[in-house]
Motif scaffolding. Structure first.
Motif, PDB file in Angstrom:
ATOM      1  N   ASN A 176      16.652   0.537   1.296  1.00  0.00           N
ATOM      2  CA  ASN A 176      17.067  -0.320   0.194  1.00  0.00           C
ATOM      3  C   ASN A 176      16.472  -1.713   0.357  1.00  0.00           C
ATOM      4  N   PHE A 177      16.772  -2.581  -0.583  1.00  0.00           N
ATOM      5  CA  PHE A 177      16.223  -3.935  -0.553  1.00  0.00           C
ATOM      6  C   PHE A 177      16.634  -4.671   0.714  1.00  0.00           C
ATOM      7  N   ALA A 178      17.897  -4.498   1.124  1.00  0.00           N
ATOM      8  CA  ALA A 178      18.387  -5.203   2.309  1.00  0.00           C
ATOM      9  C   ALA A 178      17.589  -4.824   3.549  1.00  0.00           C
ATOM     10  N   LYS A 226      13.381  -7.078   7.511  1.00  0.00           N
ATOM     11  CA  LYS A 226      12.077  -7.040   8.169  1.00  0.00           C
ATOM     12  C   LYS A 226      11.226  -8.242   7.768  1.00  0.00           C
ATOM     13  N   LEU A 227      11.217  -8.566   6.481  1.00  0.00           N
ATOM     14  CA  LEU A 227      10.398  -9.678   6.006  1.00  0.00           C
ATOM     15  C   LEU A 227      10.901 -11.012   6.542  1.00  0.00           C
ATOM     16  N   GLU A 228      12.200 -11.189   6.585  1.00  0.00           N
ATOM     17  CA  GLU A 228      12.755 -12.446   7.096  1.00  0.00           C
ATOM     18  C   GLU A 228      12.455 -12.609   8.584  1.00  0.00           C
ATOM     19  N   ALA A 229      12.512 -11.498   9.337  1.00  0.00           N
ATOM     20  CA  ALA A 229      12.165 -11.560  10.758  1.00  0.00           C
ATOM     21  C   ALA A 229      10.685 -11.908  10.927  1.00  0.00           C
ATOM     22  N   TYR A 230       9.854 -11.362  10.052  1.00  0.00           N
ATOM     23  CA  TYR A 230       8.426 -11.667  10.114  1.00  0.00           C
ATOM     24  C   TYR A 230       8.175 -13.141   9.791  1.00  0.00           C
ATOM     25  N   ALA A 231       8.863 -13.665   8.788  1.00  0.00           N
ATOM     26  CA  ALA A 231       8.697 -15.075   8.425  1.00  0.00           C
ATOM     27  C   ALA A 231       9.117 -15.979   9.582  1.00  0.00           C
ATOM     28  N   VAL A 250       0.843  -1.189   0.000  1.00  0.00           N
ATOM     29  CA  VAL A 250       0.000   0.000   0.000  1.00  0.00           C
ATOM     30  C   VAL A 250       0.882   1.243   0.000  1.00  0.00           C
ATOM     31  N   ASP A 251       0.802   2.011  -1.073  1.00  0.00           N
ATOM     32  CA  ASP A 251       1.550   3.270  -1.167  1.00  0.00           C
ATOM     33  C   ASP A 251       0.844   4.171  -2.155  1.00  0.00           C
ATOM     34  N   ASP A 252       0.734   5.466  -1.814  1.00  0.00           N
ATOM     35  CA  ASP A 252       0.026   6.370  -2.710  1.00  0.00           C
ATOM     36  C   ASP A 252       0.794   6.629  -3.995  1.00  0.00           C
ATOM     37  N   ASP A 253       2.102   6.419  -3.974  1.00  0.00           N
ATOM     38  CA  ASP A 253       2.943   6.613  -5.150  1.00  0.00           C
ATOM     39  C   ASP A 253       3.021   5.299  -5.926  1.00  0.00           C
ATOM     40  N   VAL A 254       2.478   5.287  -7.136  1.00  0.00           N
ATOM     41  CA  VAL A 254       2.422   4.061  -7.936  1.00  0.00           C
ATOM     42  C   VAL A 254       3.824   3.510  -8.188  1.00  0.00           C
ATOM     43  N   ARG A 255       4.762   4.393  -8.469  1.00  0.00           N
ATOM     44  CA  ARG A 255       6.130   3.938  -8.758  1.00  0.00           C
ATOM     45  C   ARG A 255       6.772   3.292  -7.531  1.00  0.00           C
ATOM     46  N   VAL A 256       6.579   3.905  -6.368  1.00  0.00           N
ATOM     47  CA  VAL A 256       7.138   3.359  -5.131  1.00  0.00           C
ATOM     48  C   VAL A 256       6.498   2.012  -4.815  1.00  0.00           C
ATOM     49  N   ALA A 257       5.188   1.912  -5.032  1.00  0.00           N
ATOM     50  CA  ALA A 257       4.501   0.642  -4.796  1.00  0.00           C
ATOM     51  C   ALA A 257       5.077  -0.461  -5.671  1.00  0.00           C
ATOM     52  N   GLU A 258       5.390  -0.140  -6.919  1.00  0.00           N
ATOM     53  CA  GLU A 258       5.975  -1.134  -7.820  1.00  0.00           C
ATOM     54  C   GLU A 258       7.363  -1.560  -7.343  1.00  0.00           C
ATOM     55  N   ILE A 259       8.149  -0.599  -6.882  1.00  0.00           N
ATOM     56  CA  ILE A 259       9.492  -0.921  -6.385  1.00  0.00           C
ATOM     57  C   ILE A 259       9.388  -1.826  -5.159  1.00  0.00           C
ATOM     58  N   TYR A 304      10.662  -5.705  -4.606  1.00  0.00           N
ATOM     59  CA  TYR A 304      11.489  -6.155  -3.483  1.00  0.00           C
ATOM     60  C   TYR A 304      10.880  -7.392  -2.826  1.00  0.00           C
ATOM     61  N   VAL A 305       9.564  -7.352  -2.596  1.00  0.00           N
ATOM     62  CA  VAL A 305       8.887  -8.469  -1.927  1.00  0.00           C
ATOM     63  C   VAL A 305       9.085  -9.767  -2.692  1.00  0.00           C
ATOM     64  N   THR A 306       8.958  -9.711  -4.006  1.00  0.00           N
ATOM     65  CA  THR A 306       9.059 -10.927  -4.815  1.00  0.00           C
ATOM     66  C   THR A 306      10.464 -11.520  -4.796  1.00  0.00           C
ATOM     67  N   LYS A 307      11.444 -10.750  -4.382  1.00  0.00           N
ATOM     68  CA  LYS A 307      12.827 -11.242  -4.326  1.00  0.00           C
ATOM     69  C   LYS A 307      13.127 -11.989  -3.034  1.00  0.00           C
ATOM     70  N   VAL A 308      12.216 -11.950  -2.080  1.00  0.00           N
ATOM     71  CA  VAL A 308      12.432 -12.619  -0.795  1.00  0.00           C
ATOM     72  C   VAL A 308      11.710 -13.960  -0.815  1.00  0.00           C
ATOM     73  N   ALA A 309      12.443 -15.027  -0.576  1.00  0.00           N
ATOM     74  CA  ALA A 309      11.871 -16.372  -0.618  1.00  0.00           C
ATOM     75  C   ALA A 309      10.732 -16.512   0.382  1.00  0.00           C
ATOM     76  N   GLY A 310       9.639 -17.120  -0.080  1.00  0.00           N
ATOM     77  CA  GLY A 310       8.501 -17.375   0.791  1.00  0.00           C
ATOM     78  C   GLY A 310       7.447 -16.294   0.773  1.00  0.00           C
ATOM     79  N   PHE A 311       7.679 -15.220   0.014  1.00  0.00           N
ATOM     80  CA  PHE A 311       6.729 -14.108  -0.054  1.00  0.00           C
ATOM     81  C   PHE A 311       6.239 -13.913  -1.483  1.00  0.00           C
ATOM     82  N   ARG A 312       5.004 -13.491  -1.613  1.00  0.00           N
ATOM     83  CA  ARG A 312       4.475 -13.123  -2.925  1.00  0.00           C
ATOM     84  C   ARG A 312       3.539 -11.934  -2.760  1.00  0.00           C
ATOM     85  N   VAL A 313       3.389 -11.170  -3.806  1.00  0.00           N
ATOM     86  CA  VAL A 313       2.553  -9.972  -3.788  1.00  0.00           C
ATOM     87  C   VAL A 313       1.113 -10.367  -4.088  1.00  0.00           C
TER      88      VAL A 313
END
Length: 225
Positions: A107-109, A114-119, A7-16, A20-29
């Motif tokens: 950045n992606f890292a 955060k995502l890995e800690a959540y997983a 969720v982001d009001d900026d379409v470009r930021v949301a795409e970025i 990033y999410v799709t690059k982390v194993a176990g997550f999908r958009v």
């Protein structure tokens, strides 16, 4: 797989962020939304485990959306991903149940951590049953301020996290004045936390020499966590 709504009001930021999410194993958009109303509609109509939520939205703010979701009975997990860096907003996010808070720009890292800690938290909770103290500590550890030291009395973990996020988001070392401005705090507060973080090895201090006068103290985050 963990389904994520970005969720982001900026379409470009949301795409970025989605990329990033799709690059982390176990997550999908699961989807993208650019307003609070659109986010609520998607959460109502599809499976969403986690929301990466901007605070500044055209029809409200992220914290108001979290309150509405909880009022409607949705227990969807939330990680705030926002440029809102004032301590009051960070504290409100913690009190309303946001699991993590990531300050823009990042950045992606930064997001991957955060995502890995959540997983890891999800894996622990999915085990069910009763928890011994060590497991309880792991569960609450996943929700705590990552990378912050044990703070002495009178120091706020929330403020320490704001300082950490400002330093992580910076392109290079910052002065105490710059950190105070970006973190929405006084220079004295910034200096107090920087001194503590430097003493515990989390912040690296360097000196910038000018043509005249005393050298300027510059700070950078030293820990890889």
């Amino acid at each position: 797989m963990i389904d994520v709504l970005v969720v982001d009001d900026d379409v470009r930021v949301a795409e970025i962020n989605a990329a990033y999410v799709t690059k982390v194993a176990g997550f999908r958009v699961a989807g993208r939304a650019h307003s609070a109303a659109e986010a609520l509609e998607q959460i109502r109509n599809r499976s969403v485990d986690l929301v990466l939520l901007d605070h500044y939205l055209p029809d409200g703010n992220g914290l108001a959306l979290v309150r509405e979701l909880r009022g409607l009975g949705f227990q969807t997990d939330v990680i705030m991903v926002t440029a809102a860096r004032d301590v009051a907003t960070v504290q409100a996010a913690m009190r309303q149940g946001a699991l993590q808070y990531l300050v823009k720009p990042f950045n992606f890292a930064g997001l991957r951590t955060k995502l890995e800690a959540y997983a890891a938290l999800r894996r622990t909770l999915d085990g069910g049953g009763e928890a011994e103290q060590a497991e309880v500590d792991r569960i609450f550890g996943a929700l705590s301020v990552s990378g912050s030291p044990d703070l002495p009395k009178g120091h706020s973990p929330t403020t320490a996290e704001v300082v950490r996020q400002v330093l992580l988001a910076a392109d290079g070392p910052l002065s105490a004045h710059e950190i105070a401005e970006r973190g929405g705090m006084s220079r004295q507060t910034a200096q107090r936390y920087l001194k503590l973080l430097e003493r515990t090895g989390r912040v690296r201090l360097s000196l910038k020499y000018g043509e005249t006068g005393r050298p300027e103290h510059r700070y950078a985050w030293a820990s890889s966590r």
